[in-house]
Design an enzyme around this catalytic site. Sequence first.
Site, short mmCIF file in Angstrom:
data_model
loop_
_atom_site.label_atom_id
_atom_site.label_comp_id
_atom_site.label_asym_id
_atom_site.label_seq_id
_atom_site.Cartn_x
_atom_site.Cartn_y
_atom_site.Cartn_z
N CYS A 263 0.80 -1.23 0.00
CA CYS A 263 0.00 0.00 0.00
C CYS A 263 0.83 1.27 0.00
CB CYS A 263 -0.93 0.00 1.21
SG CYS A 263 -2.19 -1.27 1.11
N1 NAD Z 1 -2.60 -6.35 1.23
C1 NAD Z 1 -3.13 -5.35 1.89
O1 NAD Z 1 -2.86 -5.14 3.07
C2 NAD Z 1 -4.13 -4.41 1.21
C3 NAD Z 1 -4.85 -3.52 2.01
C4 NAD Z 1 -5.78 -2.67 1.42
C5 NAD Z 1 -5.97 -2.71 0.04
N2 NAD Z 1 -5.26 -3.57 -0.74
C6 NAD Z 1 -5.53 -3.56 -2.18
O2 NAD Z 1 -6.29 -4.72 -2.52
C7 NAD Z 1 -5.94 -5.20 -3.82
C8 NAD Z 1 -5.51 -6.66 -3.72
O3 NAD Z 1 -4.35 -6.74 -2.92
P1 NAD Z 1 -3.87 -8.08 -2.22
O4 NAD Z 1 -2.85 -7.67 -1.20
O5 NAD Z 1 -5.04 -8.91 -1.78
O6 NAD Z 1 -3.17 -8.83 -3.45
P2 NAD Z 1 -2.59 -10.33 -3.48
O7 NAD Z 1 -1.45 -10.31 -4.43
O8 NAD Z 1 -2.39 -10.83 -2.09
O9 NAD Z 1 -3.78 -11.19 -4.09
C9 NAD Z 1 -4.30 -10.98 -5.33
C10 NAD Z 1 -4.85 -12.29 -5.87
O10 NAD Z 1 -5.47 -11.99 -7.13
C11 NAD Z 1 -5.15 -13.02 -8.05
N3 NAD Z 1 -5.32 -12.48 -9.39
C12 NAD Z 1 -4.48 -11.72 -10.12
N4 NAD Z 1 -5.04 -11.38 -11.30
C13 NAD Z 1 -6.27 -11.94 -11.31
C14 NAD Z 1 -7.34 -11.95 -12.24
N5 NAD Z 1 -7.24 -11.27 -13.39
N6 NAD Z 1 -8.43 -12.65 -11.96
C15 NAD Z 1 -8.53 -13.33 -10.78
N7 NAD Z 1 -7.56 -13.34 -9.85
C16 NAD Z 1 -6.45 -12.66 -10.11
C17 NAD Z 1 -3.76 -13.43 -7.69
O11 NAD Z 1 -3.46 -14.74 -8.15
C18 NAD Z 1 -3.77 -13.34 -6.16
O12 NAD Z 1 -4.15 -14.57 -5.56
C19 NAD Z 1 -4.85 -4.25 -4.31
O13 NAD Z 1 -5.44 -3.27 -5.08
C20 NAD Z 1 -4.29 -3.65 -3.03
O14 NAD Z 1 -3.75 -2.38 -3.26
C21 NAD Z 1 -4.34 -4.42 -0.18
#
Ligand code: NAD
Length: 421
Positions: A263
């Site tokens: 983030c």
């Molecule tokens: N990790 C955090 O603490 C956090 C907190 C708030 C917001 N976010 C936001 O949430 C979003 C997701 O982050 P995250 O940390 O969960 O990511 P992550 O990398 O942990 O997980 C993402 C998942 O999406 C899958 N993926 C990728 N492309 C895909 C597609 N086209 N179709 C289906 N699945 C797909 C991946 O295989 C993976 O399992 C981002 O925008 C991030 O900025 C993250």
Amino acid sequence: MTEPDLNLVVLGLGYVGLPLAREATRGGLLVVGLDTSARVVDGLNSGRSHVDDYSDDDVREMRAAGFSATTEPSCLDRADVVVVCVPTPLDEQRKPDLRAVEAAARMIRDHVRVGILVVLESTSYPGTTDTLVRGILEESGLMAGSDFHLAFSPERVDPGNGSWNLRNTPKIVGGLTAECTSRAAKFYERFVESVVRVSGTREAEMAKLLENTYRHINIALVNELAMLCHEMGIDIWEVIAAARTKPFGFAPFFPGPGVGGHCIPIDPNYLSHHVRTLGHEFRFVELAQEISGRMPAYVADRVASFLGRRGLSIAGARVLVLGVTYKPNIADDRETPARDVIRHLRERGAEVTAHDPMVEVFVVDGDPVRMANDLDSALASCDIAVLLQAHDAYDLGRICSIAPLVFDSRGVTRGPNVERL
Ligand SMILES: NC(=O)c1ccc[n+]([C@@H]2O[C@H](COP(=O)([O-])OP(=O)(O)OC[C@H]3O[C@@H](n4cnc5c(N)ncnc54)[C@H](O)[C@@H]3O)[C@@H](O)[C@H]2O)c1
């Protein structure tokens, strides 16, 4: 009267998608997780968790309550609600990379039905939901806001936080129309205690960016102050402890070896990039990036000068880095500043070994860092231990009593052989 079951598809089962799938499953929804990674899907279906804070038992409990994972987009045919939680990283030029959001939107477009609710949770710049995602979904021939509902709801998940979780953290929701907002709010109210409605998708998108930019700027402020305080012989940690006694108008932030994770180093770039397309600069963000970006080299310099004052050279020194993840008590090493710190230590000639109770393999510039298994003997045989992440598993008193010298970038130790950032 009990509410009818809702079929939910969560697209992307990472740090954001898995907690959502779990709470929704617990809330009685019929949840399918759709992910492009067969490894993630197979793991979850066999009861294995790949996300910090979630154990295999948690996944098995979800499975028993009806949750399943798939790589097969046909599950979207039965969805009443689809929530998109795919990654939004930066590309090689550190510009927003929305390819996963676009791919997810195309997947939904091919299955979108009248009456469905689509929510984007992935962090992005204002306008992503009502232009990019909407445009792709409407290629189906159905119109957002009339044929189907579209909303944005930022995720506020904080991995490793034992107090605040998806259920008890207020959830912001902004829809394309008032009806979209209302539909999305009612959906989240099934498993979130408090839903905050805003007037549109852009307000919801911007609220998330404000939260992260606020942290980014305040962390950079204390990082810069830490460097200045050191020069002035002032203990920054004591200064922050004193300032935070003010019961109003001050929130404490702490310096460290740099910012990391999915983030803080990334999301404000989405905002500054967007602001640039409007012909402006977002100088606060750019300055914050520059200041916090200096911290890994600064830590390496401070380690070198601490060694120098004790008659040792950084060149050839045995440096033990403690904690390589970007925050305590989680195994996530995405964008961790430990990589840059180690790079700078190596450039200065140090022989770096690392230890992290949460991480087995840690690679810097394609070169795996030697990982110590036995902490006590690693502490005894190093010239200096550099504490980058104060995991709860670390016995700080013991670390300071065994290591000849300790450089503490988190301000959590004291002692005659300790220097704090
Ligand atoms: N990790 C955090 O603490 C956090 C907190 C708030 C917001 N976010 C936001 O949430 C979003 C997701 O982050 P995250 O940390 O969960 O990511 P992550 O990398 O942990 O997980 C993402 C998942 O999406 C899958 N993926 C990728 N492309 C895909 C597609 N086209 N179709 C289906 N699945 C797909 C991946 O295989 C993976 O399992 C981002 O925008 C991030 O900025 C993250």
